[in-house]
Scaffold this active site. Structure first.
Site, PDB file in Angstrom:
ATOM      1  N   GLY A  31      11.248  34.555  30.590  1.00  0.00           N
ATOM      2  CA  GLY A  31      11.728  33.258  31.038  1.00  0.00           C
ATOM      3  C   GLY A  31      13.150  32.955  30.602  1.00  0.00           C
ATOM      4  O   GLY A  31      13.878  33.835  30.169  1.00  0.00           O
ATOM      5  N   TYR A  32      13.527  31.694  30.740  1.00  0.00           N
ATOM      6  CA  TYR A  32      14.906  31.236  30.552  1.00  0.00           C
ATOM      7  C   TYR A  32      15.811  32.102  31.432  1.00  0.00           C
ATOM      8  O   TYR A  32      16.743  32.757  30.973  1.00  0.00           O
ATOM      9  CB  TYR A  32      15.326  31.275  29.077  1.00  0.00           C
ATOM     10  CG  TYR A  32      16.279  30.146  28.750  1.00  0.00           C
ATOM     11  CD1 TYR A  32      15.807  28.843  28.654  1.00  0.00           C
ATOM     12  CD2 TYR A  32      17.629  30.370  28.581  1.00  0.00           C
ATOM     13  CE1 TYR A  32      16.664  27.784  28.393  1.00  0.00           C
ATOM     14  CE2 TYR A  32      18.503  29.315  28.328  1.00  0.00           C
ATOM     15  CZ  TYR A  32      18.005  28.025  28.235  1.00  0.00           C
ATOM     16  OH  TYR A  32      18.869  26.988  27.985  1.00  0.00           O
ATOM     17  N   LEU A  33      15.474  32.062  32.700  1.00  0.00           N
ATOM     18  CA  LEU A  33      15.991  33.053  33.651  1.00  0.00           C
ATOM     19  C   LEU A  33      17.465  32.854  33.973  1.00  0.00           C
ATOM     20  O   LEU A  33      17.977  31.740  33.998  1.00  0.00           O
ATOM     21  CB  LEU A  33      15.154  32.991  34.934  1.00  0.00           C
ATOM     22  CG  LEU A  33      13.648  33.195  34.709  1.00  0.00           C
ATOM     23  CD1 LEU A  33      12.897  33.041  36.030  1.00  0.00           C
ATOM     24  CD2 LEU A  33      13.359  34.562  34.098  1.00  0.00           C
ATOM     25  N   HIS A  37      17.938  38.435  35.637  1.00  0.00           N
ATOM     26  CA  HIS A  37      16.533  38.426  36.058  1.00  0.00           C
ATOM     27  C   HIS A  37      16.440  38.322  37.586  1.00  0.00           C
ATOM     28  O   HIS A  37      15.647  39.016  38.226  1.00  0.00           O
ATOM     29  CB  HIS A  37      15.801  37.215  35.473  1.00  0.00           C
ATOM     30  CG  HIS A  37      15.724  37.175  33.975  1.00  0.00           C
ATOM     31  ND1 HIS A  37      16.395  36.244  33.225  1.00  0.00           N
ATOM     32  CD2 HIS A  37      15.046  37.929  33.086  1.00  0.00           C
ATOM     33  CE1 HIS A  37      16.120  36.413  31.940  1.00  0.00           C
ATOM     34  NE2 HIS A  37      15.310  37.447  31.817  1.00  0.00           N
ATOM     35  N   ARG A 190      19.472  34.981  25.248  1.00  0.00           N
ATOM     36  CA  ARG A 190      19.926  34.691  23.878  1.00  0.00           C
ATOM     37  C   ARG A 190      21.411  34.298  23.815  1.00  0.00           C
ATOM     38  O   ARG A 190      21.846  33.819  22.767  1.00  0.00           O
ATOM     39  CB  ARG A 190      19.678  35.893  22.964  1.00  0.00           C
ATOM     40  CG  ARG A 190      18.213  36.096  22.637  1.00  0.00           C
ATOM     41  CD  ARG A 190      18.021  37.129  21.540  1.00  0.00           C
ATOM     42  NE  ARG A 190      16.661  37.141  21.027  1.00  0.00           N
ATOM     43  CZ  ARG A 190      15.727  38.041  21.361  1.00  0.00           C
ATOM     44  NH1 ARG A 190      16.014  39.011  22.199  1.00  0.00           N
ATOM     45  NH2 ARG A 190      14.510  37.980  20.846  1.00  0.00           N
TER      46      ARG A 190
HETATM   47  P1  AMP Z   1      13.709  39.342  29.203  1.00  0.00           P
HETATM   48  O1  AMP Z   1      13.330  38.036  29.816  1.00  0.00           O
HETATM   49  O2  AMP Z   1      14.922  39.299  28.355  1.00  0.00           O
HETATM   50  O3  AMP Z   1      12.530  40.037  28.555  1.00  0.00           O
HETATM   51  O4  AMP Z   1      14.124  40.287  30.414  1.00  0.00           O
HETATM   52  C1  AMP Z   1      13.261  40.526  31.505  1.00  0.00           C
HETATM   53  C2  AMP Z   1      13.808  41.641  32.337  1.00  0.00           C
HETATM   54  O5  AMP Z   1      15.125  41.304  32.808  1.00  0.00           O
HETATM   55  C3  AMP Z   1      13.968  42.951  31.541  1.00  0.00           C
HETATM   56  O6  AMP Z   1      13.628  44.045  32.377  1.00  0.00           O
HETATM   57  C4  AMP Z   1      15.437  42.947  31.206  1.00  0.00           C
HETATM   58  O7  AMP Z   1      15.963  44.234  30.982  1.00  0.00           O
HETATM   59  C5  AMP Z   1      16.029  42.325  32.453  1.00  0.00           C
HETATM   60  N1  AMP Z   1      17.356  41.780  32.160  1.00  0.00           N
HETATM   61  C6  AMP Z   1      17.705  40.950  31.139  1.00  0.00           C
HETATM   62  N2  AMP Z   1      19.038  40.708  31.161  1.00  0.00           N
HETATM   63  C7  AMP Z   1      19.536  41.405  32.217  1.00  0.00           C
HETATM   64  C8  AMP Z   1      20.847  41.566  32.754  1.00  0.00           C
HETATM   65  N3  AMP Z   1      21.915  40.982  32.215  1.00  0.00           N
HETATM   66  N4  AMP Z   1      20.995  42.361  33.841  1.00  0.00           N
HETATM   67  C9  AMP Z   1      19.918  42.969  34.397  1.00  0.00           C
HETATM   68  N5  AMP Z   1      18.660  42.853  33.934  1.00  0.00           N
HETATM   69  C10 AMP Z   1      18.462  42.083  32.849  1.00  0.00           C
END
Ligand code: AMP
Length: 285
Positions: A31-33, A37, A190
């Site tokens: 989340g916190y998309l 994402h 983050r």
């Molecule tokens: P998270 O919510 O941080 O667990 O991320 C969920 C998915 O989004 C994971 O597969 C991450 O690798 C992907 N993700 C997070 N940040 C990015 C970004 N800047 N570019 C591409 N994919 C991302």
């Protein structure tokens, strides 16, 4: 868009979709998309096609956070997230509670061994077990044909590909490029922790990786030589604390001295209280 909170409701729907030969594309998130994402979701939408279904999970998984890490203060905004994914054609959003995912008596985990030991595995020894366990569970719940992950979390992507292969999960794992802010900082939920001054400084992480890639393109193959330059750029910010900056084999994630085949420059740096990770792939064009 259907918003489902229970394992059984998602499993029932996924079974029905599979029986109707519908392709299920899945994007797991905490989340916190942001646009990173959403790039995964758009790609899932495209691959699944107009008859297929796209599932996004939003779940901050406690077992991938260490005891001194930021589980409690991890940013959350479900209302805004739902608005964002509705706008990019998501069919099903799975938002379970912690009790739904880890009911009383839970005691099983999935551990990928060697590729999780280096890099983030050193400072975060239980992190990847938490990730692979929850992703394995989500795969059993959502039953996707394909699942998309960002290259931003490169070690996670490698670990999940390994798990899927080793456990014969019938799922195509697709790695997606890192989406960046205009100054190069990799988008991350983050990043909101960063004080504006640190936020500006954080752009040097990507600049350091680009410098490493440039040296590689000029023919440099010594990891130590490239790393010295990369570290130099990060260390110009006296407040930055390097957890690691390494060059590893892109598949085994073991440290290498001389770059042959595909490699990755990976880093984790603390800017204030915020630990940021990033990476770049080195390969012959
Ligand atoms: P998270 O919510 O941080 O667990 O991320 C969920 C998915 O989004 C994971 O597969 C991450 O690798 C992907 N993700 C997070 N940040 C990015 C970004 N800047 N570019 C591409 N994919 C991302």
């Amino acid at each position: 868009m259907k918003i489902l909170k229970t394992v059984s409701s998602v499993q029932k729907l996924s079974s029905k979709l599979r029986s109707q030969n519908k392709i299920i594309g899945f994007v797991p998130t905490m989340g916190y998309l942001h646009a990173g994402h959403l790039s995964l979701v758009r790609r899932a939408r495209k691959i699944a096609g107009p008859r297929g279904k796209v599932v996004v999970s939003i779940y901050v998984n406690p077992t991938q956070f260490g005891p001194a890490e930021d589980f409690d203060r991890y940013p959350r905004d479900l209302k805004q997230d739902l608005k964002l994914i509705q706008g990019v054609g998501v069919d099903i959003c799975f938002t379970p509670s912690v009790a739904e995912i880890y009911p009383d008596g839970f005691q099983t985990s999935v551990e990928v061994e060697r590729v999780t030991q280096n890099l983030c595995g050193i400072a975060r020894p239980d992190h990847f077990r938490g990730v692979t366990t929850v992703v394995a569970k989500l795969f059993n719940i959502v039953k996707p044909h394909l699942a998309l992950f960002g290259q931003k979390d490169y070690q996670q992507l490698v670990a999940i590909k390994r798990m899927v292969k080793d456990l014969n999960m019938d799922i195509e794992v697709i790695g997606m490029p890192t989406i960046r802010e205009s100054d190069g900082l990799a988008m991350s939920s983050r990043n909101t922790y960063l004080h504006p001054k640190k936020r500006k400084e954080a752009a040097r992480l990507y600049r350091s990786l680009i410098k490493g890639k440039e040296l590689f393109a000029l023919g440099e193959r010594s990891a130590a030589t490239i790393l010295q330059e990369v570290r130099g750029i990060i260390e110009e910010d006296k407040a930055a604390v390097i957890d690691y900056v390494k060059i590893c084999d892109a598949h085994t994630l073991e440290d290498i001295e001389e770059i042959k085949g595909e490699a990755v420059i990976a880093l984790a740096v603390k800017m204030g209280k915020t630990r940021l990770i990033d990476n770049i792939i080195l390969k012959e064009e």
